[in-house]
Write a protein that holds these residues in place. Structure first.
Motif, short mmCIF file in Angstrom:
data_model
loop_
_atom_site.label_atom_id
_atom_site.label_comp_id
_atom_site.label_asym_id
_atom_site.label_seq_id
_atom_site.Cartn_x
_atom_site.Cartn_y
_atom_site.Cartn_z
N THR A 23 3.02 3.94 -36.20
CA THR A 23 3.43 2.36 -36.32
C THR A 23 4.01 1.82 -35.04
OG1 THR A 23 3.47 2.72 -38.66
CG2 THR A 23 4.71 0.96 -37.53
N ARG A 24 5.08 2.56 -34.60
CA ARG A 24 5.46 2.03 -33.29
C ARG A 24 4.71 1.97 -32.17
NH1 ARG A 24 10.94 4.90 -31.96
NH2 ARG A 24 9.72 6.60 -31.74
N ASP A 36 7.71 -8.06 -36.54
CA ASP A 36 7.66 -6.90 -37.46
C ASP A 36 6.24 -6.55 -38.30
OD1 ASP A 36 10.16 -5.98 -36.74
OD2 ASP A 36 11.17 -7.14 -38.34
N SER A 76 10.62 2.95 -38.45
CA SER A 76 9.67 2.22 -38.79
C SER A 76 9.72 1.63 -40.19
CB SER A 76 8.39 3.24 -39.12
OG SER A 76 7.98 3.72 -37.90
N SER A 101 1.16 -1.88 -41.45
CA SER A 101 1.10 -0.61 -41.49
C SER A 101 1.36 0.38 -42.61
CB SER A 101 1.76 0.15 -40.09
OG SER A 101 0.97 -0.47 -38.81
N GLN A 157 2.22 -1.07 -32.52
CA GLN A 157 2.61 -2.68 -32.43
C GLN A 157 2.91 -3.06 -31.31
OE1 GLN A 157 6.34 -3.00 -34.86
NE2 GLN A 157 7.21 -1.30 -33.82
N ARG A 191 3.78 -3.64 -37.97
CA ARG A 191 4.72 -2.56 -38.68
C ARG A 191 4.73 -2.51 -40.24
NH1 ARG A 191 10.72 -1.59 -39.46
NH2 ARG A 191 11.05 -3.70 -38.57
#
Length: 436
Positions: free
Chosen positions: A276-277, A140, A13, A146, A280, A143
């Motif tokens: 987060t992952r 990105d 992340s 976040s 997204q 991410r």
């Protein structure tokens, strides 16, 4: 999920983001460590100064009105003058205005300086979001948003717990502490962040019309998202204007509110990075609908709270909505914003939150004084339902995210590869450093 999996998720992340992003992230963290005015203004005015909830709402609304006034101007300044100078001016002005507010005793003076604080503090938001979009690759960005939101709430969790106890002894110390840390933010930006504003080539100027405020206001889908953002913000604002007043009316102290609201920041710090992952790669439409319902009904449950523990439980519900909504909606706004109009688009988006900050205190103060807090929490549930329906209707047929434009890549690449080699505060090659 095993500890090893959590570590791998955290490492993935935070990896691959440019150094300039981390300086911006550091500035955000320092700023939120000093958060005091937005969190404790209502308690300061009602408990320490003895004013009514309606007056506290009026002052908070003037603070929001200041943000409304500065949003558009700051967005235009971000596009014309640049991200970095806008940030430095906004943060320096905020530091002096917050310090001044702590010494005000006359009710008219308090209201006037609160308006100035709102203007100055809100002026940095379009520049922060535009700079982050400039320096981070499209894939990105969710991410990055976040992680930035995580920094906001890590700082907020710490400041809420400490400032609640500071407020029991000296509200002035809280104002001066926020002013000092905001000034530190301005120094970090001035020394470590290069300008990131993409420069338009002669070919681009000839091929593309200039983006003005009329362009933004005629963008139907974007303005629809702005309207829904207003509804969501109107709900979330109650955590800082309606909730402290309601808890104070129920006999709870400033430290009780500080402990309860700190759950918001602690929960975000604990779960934002692991999520987060997941966020997204999900459909933003579904995420925004879900977050709207959780926000509305999370605040709706506050009508049944009677202890600090139950208040904290309801905060957990709407905090999950924040975790999902904040990076998803910010990423959507960037997705809908043209490269050379990011400042203006972010300014209009920021204005939706500022207008909500203007309306929410008046709404909460009036409803609590005349009908009781239970009606306020019921209204939040209704607003969350309306926002969810709006996202469902507005985002049908949303086109897929376009790949990064050559101009955006050219603007971001030097920031990612050369910030350490550039002199402190110097513009990065390929980015504009003068007024267009």
């Amino acid at each position: 999920m095993s500890v090893a999996s959590l570590r791998r998720a955290a490492r993935e992340s935070v990896s691959g983001l440019p150094p300039a992003f981390w300086w911006l992230w550091t500035s955000t963290l320092i700023n939120r460590l000093g958060a005091f005015v937005a969190t404790f203004m209502a308690l300061y005015l009602t408990l320490d100064r003895g004013y009514s909830a309606s007056y506290a709402g009026l002052v908070a609304s003037l603070h929001g009105l200041g943000g409304v006034v500065s949003s558009i101007g700051a967005g235009i300044m971000t596009d014309r003058v640049g991200r970095r100078p806008t940030l430095v001016i906004a943060q320096t002005s905020t530091a002096f205005a917050v310090a001044l507010l702590g010494f005000m005793t006359d009710p008219v003076a308090i209201a006037g300086v609160a308006f100035l604080v709102g203007m100055a503090s809100n002026a940095s938001r379009p520049a922060v979001q535009a700079m982050m979009a400039d320096i981070v690759k499209p894939e990105d960005r969710v991410r990055a948003f976040s992680l930035n939101y995580w920094a906001i709430n890590m700082g907020f969790a710490v400041s809420s717990m400490t400032a609640g106890f500071i407020a029991q002894y000296s509200y002035l110390a809280g104002f001066l502490g926020e002013a000092t840390l905001t000034l530190v933010c301005a120094v970090v930006v001035f020394l470590k962040l290069p300008e990131s504003r993409p420069q338009r080539s002669a070919v681009e100027r000839a091929a593309e019309p200039e983006i003005g405020m009329g362009t933004v206001l005629r963008d139907g889908r974007f303005m629809g998202v702005v309207g829904l953002s207003f509804l969501i913000s109107l709900i979330f604002q109650q955590g800082y204007v309606g909730l402290p007043v309601a808890m104070g009316t129920d006999g709870f102290s400033s430290s009780d509110f500080g402990l309860a609201i700190a759950v918001n920041g602690v929960l975000i710090v604990a779960v934002q990075i692991p999520l987060t992952r997941y966020l997204q790669h999900r459909d933003p439409r579904r995420l925004l609908i879900l977050s709207s319902l959780l926000a509305g009904y999370g605040f709706g449950l506050t009508a049944f709270a009677g202890s600090v523990a139950v208040y904290a439980l309801t905060i957990c519900v709407w905090t999950v909505a924040e975790i999902v909504n904040a990076p998803t909606q910010t990423g959507l706004i960037v997705r809908l914003s043209p490269l050379h109009g990011r400042g203006r688009y972010q300014g209009v988006y920021t204005m939706s939150w500022s207008v909500a900050a203007l309306v929410a205190p008046l709404m909460s103060g009036y409803v609590i004084d005349h009908f009781g807090a239970q009606w306020l929490w019921g209204a939040c549930a209704v607003l969350g339902t309306v926002a969810a329906g709006g996202y469902w209707a507005l985002m049908r047929g949303l086109p897929p995210q376009a790949p990064a434009a050559p101009a955006a890549a050219a603007a971001a690449a030097p920031v990612a590869s050369k910030p350490a080699a550039a002199p402190a505060g110097a513009p990065v090659e390929g980015c504009a450093g003068s007024v267009a």
